[in-house]
Design a protein around this motif. Sequence first.
Motif, mmCIF file in Angstrom:
data_model
loop_
_atom_site.group_PDB
_atom_site.id
_atom_site.type_symbol
_atom_site.label_atom_id
_atom_site.label_comp_id
_atom_site.label_asym_id
_atom_site.label_seq_id
_atom_site.Cartn_x
_atom_site.Cartn_y
_atom_site.Cartn_z
ATOM 1 N N ASN A 135 0.831 -1.214 0.000
ATOM 2 C CA ASN A 135 0.000 0.000 0.000
ATOM 3 C C ASN A 135 0.860 1.257 0.000
ATOM 4 O O ASN A 135 0.500 2.261 -0.626
ATOM 5 C CB ASN A 135 -0.933 0.000 1.211
ATOM 6 C CG ASN A 135 -2.159 -0.866 0.995
ATOM 7 O OD1 ASN A 135 -2.661 -0.968 -0.125
ATOM 8 N ND2 ASN A 135 -2.652 -1.480 2.055
ATOM 9 N N LYS A 154 -9.970 -9.888 -9.930
ATOM 10 C CA LYS A 154 -9.974 -10.310 -8.531
ATOM 11 C C LYS A 154 -10.989 -11.431 -8.343
ATOM 12 O O LYS A 154 -11.935 -11.563 -9.118
ATOM 13 C CB LYS A 154 -10.393 -9.152 -7.612
ATOM 14 C CG LYS A 154 -9.555 -7.902 -7.684
ATOM 15 C CD LYS A 154 -10.133 -6.841 -6.736
ATOM 16 C CE LYS A 154 -9.384 -5.540 -6.796
ATOM 17 N NZ LYS A 154 -9.979 -4.544 -5.854
ATOM 18 N N ASP A 170 -8.214 -6.800 0.289
ATOM 19 C CA ASP A 170 -8.435 -6.135 -0.995
ATOM 20 C C ASP A 170 -7.285 -6.414 -1.965
ATOM 21 O O ASP A 170 -7.501 -6.530 -3.175
ATOM 22 C CB ASP A 170 -8.588 -4.620 -0.797
ATOM 23 C CG ASP A 170 -9.941 -4.252 -0.220
ATOM 24 O OD1 ASP A 170 -10.843 -5.113 -0.238
ATOM 25 O OD2 ASP A 170 -10.094 -3.109 0.262
ATOM 26 N N ARG A 173 -7.150 -10.475 -2.828
ATOM 27 C CA ARG A 173 -8.157 -10.913 -3.803
ATOM 28 C C ARG A 173 -7.670 -10.820 -5.245
ATOM 29 O O ARG A 173 -8.218 -11.454 -6.140
ATOM 30 C CB ARG A 173 -9.429 -10.076 -3.654
ATOM 31 C CG ARG A 173 -10.223 -10.364 -2.396
ATOM 32 C CD ARG A 173 -11.351 -9.360 -2.224
ATOM 33 N NE ARG A 173 -12.203 -9.336 -3.405
ATOM 34 C CZ ARG A 173 -12.763 -8.225 -3.901
ATOM 35 N NH1 ARG A 173 -12.531 -7.060 -3.314
ATOM 36 N NH2 ARG A 173 -13.530 -8.291 -4.952
ATOM 37 N N HIS A 174 -6.627 -10.058 -5.496
ATOM 38 C CA HIS A 174 -6.137 -9.869 -6.860
ATOM 39 C C HIS A 174 -5.608 -11.174 -7.453
ATOM 40 O O HIS A 174 -4.904 -11.936 -6.798
ATOM 41 C CB HIS A 174 -5.019 -8.820 -6.894
ATOM 42 C CG HIS A 174 -5.510 -7.419 -7.020
ATOM 43 N ND1 HIS A 174 -5.647 -6.788 -8.235
ATOM 44 C CD2 HIS A 174 -5.916 -6.532 -6.086
ATOM 45 C CE1 HIS A 174 -6.091 -5.557 -8.047
ATOM 46 N NE2 HIS A 174 -6.270 -5.374 -6.739
#
Length: 225
Positions: A135, A154, A170, A173-174
């Motif tokens: 991030n 995703k 988040d 999930r990719h």
Amino acid sequence: MNTAQIPASTLEFLQSLKENNNREWFRVHKDRYQKELGHMKTFIEALRHRMDEHDLIERHRLYRIYRDVRFRKDKTPYKSEWGGSFRRQKPQLRGGYFFAISPGNSVAEGGFWGPNKEDLLLIRKKLTWDHEEMNRVLSEPTFSQTFGKLQGQKVKTAPRGFSVEEPGIDLIRHKQFYVIRSFTDEEVLDTDFMDLLVDTFCALRPFFDYMTDLLTTDLNGEALI
């Protein structure tokens, strides 16, 4: 004109091809195609030399304009874009650069479009331990202002073996990890477009360096190569 500059005739040819995507038109305009192919070969060779100053490039490629229609419903025989790619030197460096020139739809992209299942699992497991570093890379001003958000397919909830409660879900999930930057036709035809394209690719390096570290060390931090 700068030999490494994309001329207006390149976009004009692609627009005409889009409007007349058939073999008869292409045959009549084959000389025009050959001329524009020469422009793009010159451009990608010059771009390769520029990229060699910033990264270790293993191979570059200018994609054919002919489409493989064997397994497609759309049987138009030609692409309405010029596409090129640069593969970083494996196995020590990961990631790949891509660009496409098309009227009203020119882009630069980079990342990981199809990680194999072993690499994807390794990425996901490491993200369960520390998603904050990715991030941080994605939110770095130069990166985020250049590309916006991380792109890619995703899974809908959580991958098998992972909890939807994971703090980094988040990202976990990719299935793909890549980014895109779009360019206007005016930018593509500008004398500084190659500089803009090189700067765009250079903005990917922190992301590539981070992903390379993920993919070249095991879960204990030991080198895999």
